[in-house]
Design an enzyme around this catalytic site. Structure first.
Site, mmCIF file in Angstrom:
data_model
loop_
_atom_site.group_PDB
_atom_site.id
_atom_site.type_symbol
_atom_site.label_atom_id
_atom_site.label_comp_id
_atom_site.label_asym_id
_atom_site.label_seq_id
_atom_site.Cartn_x
_atom_site.Cartn_y
_atom_site.Cartn_z
ATOM 1 N N HIS A 74 39.391 51.741 -6.718
ATOM 2 C CA HIS A 74 39.484 51.961 -5.265
ATOM 3 C C HIS A 74 40.486 50.983 -4.666
ATOM 4 O O HIS A 74 40.402 49.784 -4.920
ATOM 5 C CB HIS A 74 38.126 51.768 -4.598
ATOM 6 C CG HIS A 74 37.233 52.970 -4.710
ATOM 7 N ND1 HIS A 74 36.220 53.228 -3.827
ATOM 8 C CD2 HIS A 74 37.231 53.990 -5.594
ATOM 9 C CE1 HIS A 74 35.603 54.362 -4.171
ATOM 10 N NE2 HIS A 74 36.203 54.838 -5.248
ATOM 11 N N TYR A 202 31.321 50.964 5.218
ATOM 12 C CA TYR A 202 30.304 50.045 5.724
ATOM 13 C C TYR A 202 30.204 50.279 7.236
ATOM 14 O O TYR A 202 31.209 50.186 7.936
ATOM 15 C CB TYR A 202 30.707 48.595 5.479
ATOM 16 C CG TYR A 202 30.708 48.172 4.022
ATOM 17 C CD1 TYR A 202 31.800 48.443 3.186
ATOM 18 C CD2 TYR A 202 29.623 47.479 3.476
ATOM 19 C CE1 TYR A 202 31.807 48.043 1.857
ATOM 20 C CE2 TYR A 202 29.626 47.067 2.139
ATOM 21 C CZ TYR A 202 30.709 47.357 1.340
ATOM 22 O OH TYR A 202 30.724 46.960 0.018
ATOM 23 N N PRO A 294 23.507 42.128 -0.646
ATOM 24 C CA PRO A 294 24.416 43.066 -1.325
ATOM 25 C C PRO A 294 25.639 43.474 -0.510
ATOM 26 O O PRO A 294 26.487 44.207 -1.025
ATOM 27 C CB PRO A 294 23.515 44.279 -1.588
ATOM 28 C CG PRO A 294 22.442 44.193 -0.564
ATOM 29 C CD PRO A 294 22.223 42.747 -0.284
ATOM 30 N N LYS A 298 28.688 41.331 -4.420
ATOM 31 C CA LYS A 298 29.102 40.195 -5.250
ATOM 32 C C LYS A 298 28.131 39.842 -6.378
ATOM 33 O O LYS A 298 28.472 39.035 -7.249
ATOM 34 C CB LYS A 298 29.295 38.944 -4.363
ATOM 35 C CG LYS A 298 30.501 39.037 -3.443
ATOM 36 C CD LYS A 298 31.799 38.892 -4.216
ATOM 37 C CE LYS A 298 33.022 39.216 -3.418
ATOM 38 N NZ LYS A 298 33.806 40.346 -3.926
ATOM 39 N N TYR A 385 36.880 40.336 -0.794
ATOM 40 C CA TYR A 385 36.242 41.544 -1.308
ATOM 41 C C TYR A 385 36.709 41.856 -2.728
ATOM 42 O O TYR A 385 35.906 42.216 -3.593
ATOM 43 C CB TYR A 385 36.498 42.740 -0.374
ATOM 44 C CG TYR A 385 35.578 43.898 -0.657
ATOM 45 C CD1 TYR A 385 34.337 43.998 -0.026
ATOM 46 C CD2 TYR A 385 35.917 44.883 -1.587
ATOM 47 C CE1 TYR A 385 33.464 45.039 -0.309
ATOM 48 C CE2 TYR A 385 35.057 45.929 -1.880
ATOM 49 C CZ TYR A 385 33.831 46.001 -1.236
ATOM 50 O OH TYR A 385 32.962 47.035 -1.521
HETATM 51 C C1 PHB Z 1 26.331 50.292 -4.299
HETATM 52 O O1 PHB Z 1 27.087 51.208 -4.644
HETATM 53 O O2 PHB Z 1 25.155 50.282 -4.652
HETATM 54 C C2 PHB Z 1 26.848 49.214 -3.445
HETATM 55 C C3 PHB Z 1 28.206 49.170 -3.153
HETATM 56 C C4 PHB Z 1 28.700 48.187 -2.330
HETATM 57 C C5 PHB Z 1 27.853 47.232 -1.819
HETATM 58 C C6 PHB Z 1 26.503 47.250 -2.126
HETATM 59 C C7 PHB Z 1 25.999 48.242 -2.944
HETATM 60 O O3 PHB Z 1 28.352 46.278 -0.992
#
Ligand code: PHB
Ligand code: APR
Length: 391
Positions: A74, A202, A294, A298, A385
């Site tokens: 990505h 997000y 989460p 990380k 990130y």
């Molecule tokens: C996930 O795909 O479970 C996931 C992806 C990004 C995050 C947290 C969880 O920041």
């Protein structure tokens, strides 16, 4: 019965399995002890975004082939605020990208490689106890199939997660623990439906945070900020999809493909760091040493960098240079604290905190507006990130 190895690894999550694979590649023998079954370990659904540093480590361990075949690189992520989506061009801003590949798949690849190399792993090891890590003769005791067993080793790697036995075996006066618990959880849903967007979104919404993530082009992972006392049973699939639609811009909600859940679970959010990470011949790595919320994805990446440092240190030791072991804790913690800061700041930026009042809400709004207007601010977010370099 008593057996000997160089490194006894407690825990067969991604930290323990990756360390075992890397050590074996350098000719250092190790035994992995896991209290659960392999099926149980694979049943846990965790995040799925790998930094280049973690990708590199999986390559070094010789387990990157399927990831490169099936994983999705990505180049960007989106942040949504006030019903507007803003893209952070990770690749344009940093020259790096991330790899979307589930932790379950990483674990499966590591398990397969360990089995293929016939490296010893004991699943369903009961009553694991560690002893003598402050002496030159550390030992691990456990029970398996009704028999008592002991492993004599040079080192113990505590890769046994947040609730494991290793950190808990350190005398209270020798360890400092830093913790922040957030007043909400994430309700996650996994489904065999195409992701609503090619990249992750997000979402900061009046009703709470949401995340649109994915495992593949046909499997999606979505999350909703929920209250800590909420229960999965309170959420039918339909209620989840309806709430998610409400937190997305109308045009995005209209594109959402829904379907039956494969899994639903609630996870609390926590920041936690233990210091130091070395106690004689015991070393902590991964979730045994730290937890991140989460929001920045990380957890697995930090586990991989801890293991990378520990692998180098143990390799140096067996090649006659003991200094690496002395520096493990400090080197790993320097990277851990920066990832803790980033995960905390992403969490504070994207969730609803009613207890912070209107001033808190305005600060969040100002920070997001600044972020979307500033190349420098977006670069800082992108740099964290995609993952900071391993010093
Ligand atoms: C996930 O795909 O479970 C996931 C992806 C990004 C995050 C947290 C969880 O920041
Ligand atoms: N004896 C043996 N094994 C144990 C014990 C014990 N007393 N206690 C815990 N374990 C095992 C757990 O069953 C688990 O399989 O240790 C393993 C630890 O694995 P994880 O919790 O996955 O931790 P880690 O390998 O450090 O992986 C970190 O996992 O939780 C995510 O966000 C985190 O992505 C990050 C990654």
């Amino acid at each position: 019965m008593s057996r000997k190895t160089q490194v006894a690894i407690i825990g067969a999550g991604p930290s323990g399995l990756l360390l075992g694979q890397l050590l074996a590649r350098n000719g250092i023998d190790n035994i992995v002890l896991e209290q659960r079954s392999a099926e149980y370990v694979l049943g846990r659904i965790r995040a799925g975004v790998l930094e280049q540093v973690a990708v590199d480590m999986l390559e070094q361990a010789g387990v990157a082939e399927r990831m490169h075949r099936e994983g999705l690189p990505h180049d960007g992520i989106e942040l949504c605020f006030n019903d507007q989506r803003h893209r952070i061009d990770l690749h344009g801003l940093t020259g790096k990208r991330v790899m979307v590949y589930g932790q379950t798949e990483v674990t499966r690849d590591l398990m397969d490689a360990r089995r293929a190399a016939a490296l010893p792993t004991v699943y369903e090891a009961e009553n694991v106890r560690i002893e003598g890590f402050d002496t030159a003769r550390p030992r691990v005791h456990y029970e398996h199939g009704g028999r008592r067993e002991t492993i004599e080793c040079d080192f113990i790697a505590g890769c046994d997660g947040f609730h494991g036995v290793c950190r808990a075996s350190v005398p209270a006066g020798a360890i400092t623990q830093h913790e922040k618990v957030y007043p909400f959880g994430w309700l996650g849903l996994l489904s065999d439906t195409p992701p609503v967007n090619p990249e992750l979104i997000y979402v900061n919404h009046e009703r709470g945070f949401a995340l649109c993530s994915q495992r593949s082009l046909t499997r999606s992972r979505y999350y909703l900020q929920c209250s800590l006392d909420d229960k999965v049973e309170n959420w039918s699939d339909e209620a989840f999809w309806q709430e998610l639609r409400r937190r997305l811009p109308a045009a995005t909600a209209a594109e959402l493909v829904t379907g039956p859940s494969l899994e639903k679970s609630i996870a609390p959010l926590r920041s936690f760091v233990a210091e130091p990470l070395r106690f004689g011949s015991l070393f902590l790595a991964g979730d045994a040493a730290h937890i991140v919320p989460p929001t920045g994805a990380k957890g697995l990446n930090l586990a991989a960098s801890d293991v990378g440092y520990l692998w180098q240190a143990l390799t140096d030791h067996y090649r006659g240079d003991a200094k690496g072991l002395d520096h493990y804790s400090q080197r790993a913690l320097a990277r851990i604290w920066k990832a803790e800061r980033f995960s905390w700041s992403m969490t504070m930026l994207m969730h609803k905190f009613p207890e912070n009042g209107s001033f808190g809400a305005r600060m969040q709004q100002a920070e997001l507006e600044y972020l979307f207007s500033s190349q420098a601010a977006m670069t800082a977010l992108a740099e964290n990130y995609v993952g900071l370099p391993m010093a």
